[in-house]
Design an enzyme around this catalytic site. Sequence first.
Site, mmCIF file in Angstrom:
data_model
loop_
_atom_site.group_PDB
_atom_site.id
_atom_site.type_symbol
_atom_site.label_atom_id
_atom_site.label_comp_id
_atom_site.label_asym_id
_atom_site.label_seq_id
_atom_site.Cartn_x
_atom_site.Cartn_y
_atom_site.Cartn_z
ATOM 1 N N ARG A 261 0.981 -1.195 0.093
ATOM 2 C CA ARG A 261 -0.048 -0.072 0.031
ATOM 3 C C ARG A 261 0.882 1.280 -0.179
ATOM 4 O O ARG A 261 1.758 1.271 0.546
ATOM 5 C CB ARG A 261 -0.925 -0.029 1.267
ATOM 6 C CG ARG A 261 -2.100 -1.204 1.289
ATOM 7 C CD ARG A 261 -3.009 -0.989 2.338
ATOM 8 N NE ARG A 261 -3.758 -2.371 2.352
ATOM 9 C CZ ARG A 261 -4.498 -2.563 3.182
ATOM 10 N NH1 ARG A 261 -4.929 -1.824 4.294
ATOM 11 N NH2 ARG A 261 -5.395 -3.550 2.927
ATOM 12 N N ARG A 276 1.650 0.744 10.150
ATOM 13 C CA ARG A 276 1.413 1.373 9.070
ATOM 14 C C ARG A 276 2.445 1.360 7.829
ATOM 15 O O ARG A 276 3.252 2.233 7.963
ATOM 16 C CB ARG A 276 0.795 2.463 9.078
ATOM 17 C CG ARG A 276 0.002 3.081 7.984
ATOM 18 C CD ARG A 276 -0.684 4.404 7.880
ATOM 19 N NE ARG A 276 -1.525 4.437 8.952
ATOM 20 C CZ ARG A 276 -2.803 4.224 9.162
ATOM 21 N NH1 ARG A 276 -3.648 3.796 7.797
ATOM 22 N NH2 ARG A 276 -3.888 4.465 10.070
ATOM 23 N N GLU A 348 -7.044 -1.145 15.762
ATOM 24 C CA GLU A 348 -7.460 -2.006 14.347
ATOM 25 C C GLU A 348 -6.559 -3.054 14.130
ATOM 26 O O GLU A 348 -5.399 -2.723 13.932
ATOM 27 C CB GLU A 348 -7.987 -1.318 13.367
ATOM 28 C CG GLU A 348 -8.687 -2.083 12.108
ATOM 29 C CD GLU A 348 -8.721 -1.622 10.837
ATOM 30 O OE1 GLU A 348 -8.732 -2.248 9.920
ATOM 31 O OE2 GLU A 348 -8.728 -0.367 10.813
ATOM 32 N N ARG A 390 0.555 -6.657 12.673
ATOM 33 C CA ARG A 390 0.027 -6.005 13.716
ATOM 34 C C ARG A 390 -0.155 -6.977 14.752
ATOM 35 O O ARG A 390 -0.292 -6.633 16.056
ATOM 36 C CB ARG A 390 -1.353 -5.356 13.131
ATOM 37 C CG ARG A 390 -1.273 -3.928 12.607
ATOM 38 C CD ARG A 390 -2.683 -3.267 12.304
ATOM 39 N NE ARG A 390 -2.327 -2.035 11.425
ATOM 40 C CZ ARG A 390 -3.152 -0.975 11.127
ATOM 41 N NH1 ARG A 390 -4.315 -1.175 11.965
ATOM 42 N NH2 ARG A 390 -3.046 -0.090 10.560
#
Length: 426
Positions: A261, A276, A348, A390
């Site tokens: 990403r 991230r 999350e 994560r």
Amino acid sequence: MHDIKFIRENPEAFDAGLARRGLGPMSGAILAKDAETRAAKQRFEELKAEANTANAAIGAAAKAGRQDEVATLKAKGAAFKEQLPALESAAAALAGEVDEMLATLPNLPAAEVPEGADEEGNVEQKRWGDPRDFDFSPRDHVDIGGALGLDFETAQKVSGARFAYLRGKVARLNRALGQFMLDSHTQNFGYWEVSTPVLVRSEAMFGTTQLPKFAEDSFQTTDGRWLISTSEISLTNQVRESILSEAELPLRFTALTPCFRSEAGAAGKDTRGLIRQHQFDKVELVSITTPEMSRDEHERMTSAAEAILEALDLPYRRMLLCAGDMGFAAEKTYDLEVWLPGQGKYREISSCSNCGPFQARRMAARYRPEGEKGTRFVHTLNGSGLAVGRTLVAVLENYQNRDGSVTIPPALVGHMGGIEVIEPAR
């Protein structure tokens, strides 16, 4: 993709759904362009019928010896032949404009989705597990991981920001987490493991709604292919342009892949650590179901993701996302948020969404109900089961010890070859 027939019959309901997404009314503009398209198609069909009639009449006139009439009909036919391609092209262009309008609009939220503009409107559904009480001040995974083999500085030199090297037992722990997730989903929940391409065509990206709206969030190669941002893309598109039998459904797929990403809209967000990254591993869950099954399948999928967190004894909460915080393709989404003691908050770790027939229309993915001649669009669902990086963060932070070591969760010891503790380098 939205159903134009639904918009024609329910323009107010369509606009109300968009309003819940924070968008203004669009039915008027869509239906005006739709009417223009249908008028152009009708004119083309009428002229085509006239041309066919004229061509049929030529033979009859010639047989009867009416040469003047033959000449007139041939001239008319030539005019038709010249006009028809232009009319057909104009109708197709107008239809394309309708499709472009529909392709930029998000799915409509399900009735039970709460109102809200952003994450502040999300509703906690349940909470599982108690955060650990530490007898020391818990550190975040960046501070813990450096001595264990987690290296951001070298990755910065080689690849730039938002990349990492994992070495030694931390690399093994990352691998063990992915394998543990796959084993759970395939053995306990009946998902079919798939090794998928990580490069896909634009048609596949469009099918699962990464295009056209989110092109800047993805990486494109020089030959026009795209690196997947999630294996949802390659898993869901397996049924594109297909007509399945009802007996085949549900189809349940899982994959562990690297994902890529650009994080174009995340400047300044989570710049520290693994939360991230431009490249990360993720185990994805995808289900293809009938409309009648999709709600129950959504709950089942979310439970499969929760089972990983519970097996690892990681405290989490389930959040029902509000209309304004859901992803583009979703009609209903649950987020799972894991407790990170180093940050002192829930973050999350999984998002499980029911997309209804929204993606299926874009992919032309249908099934034939038993006893019926016609076909219906399948419903598609996707969810993280889980984001591996994560989860690694959560394990490092929740299982950290005062001396800088990290205890391996009991459920992972077998996947770690019997290793129970990762010790920092001395």
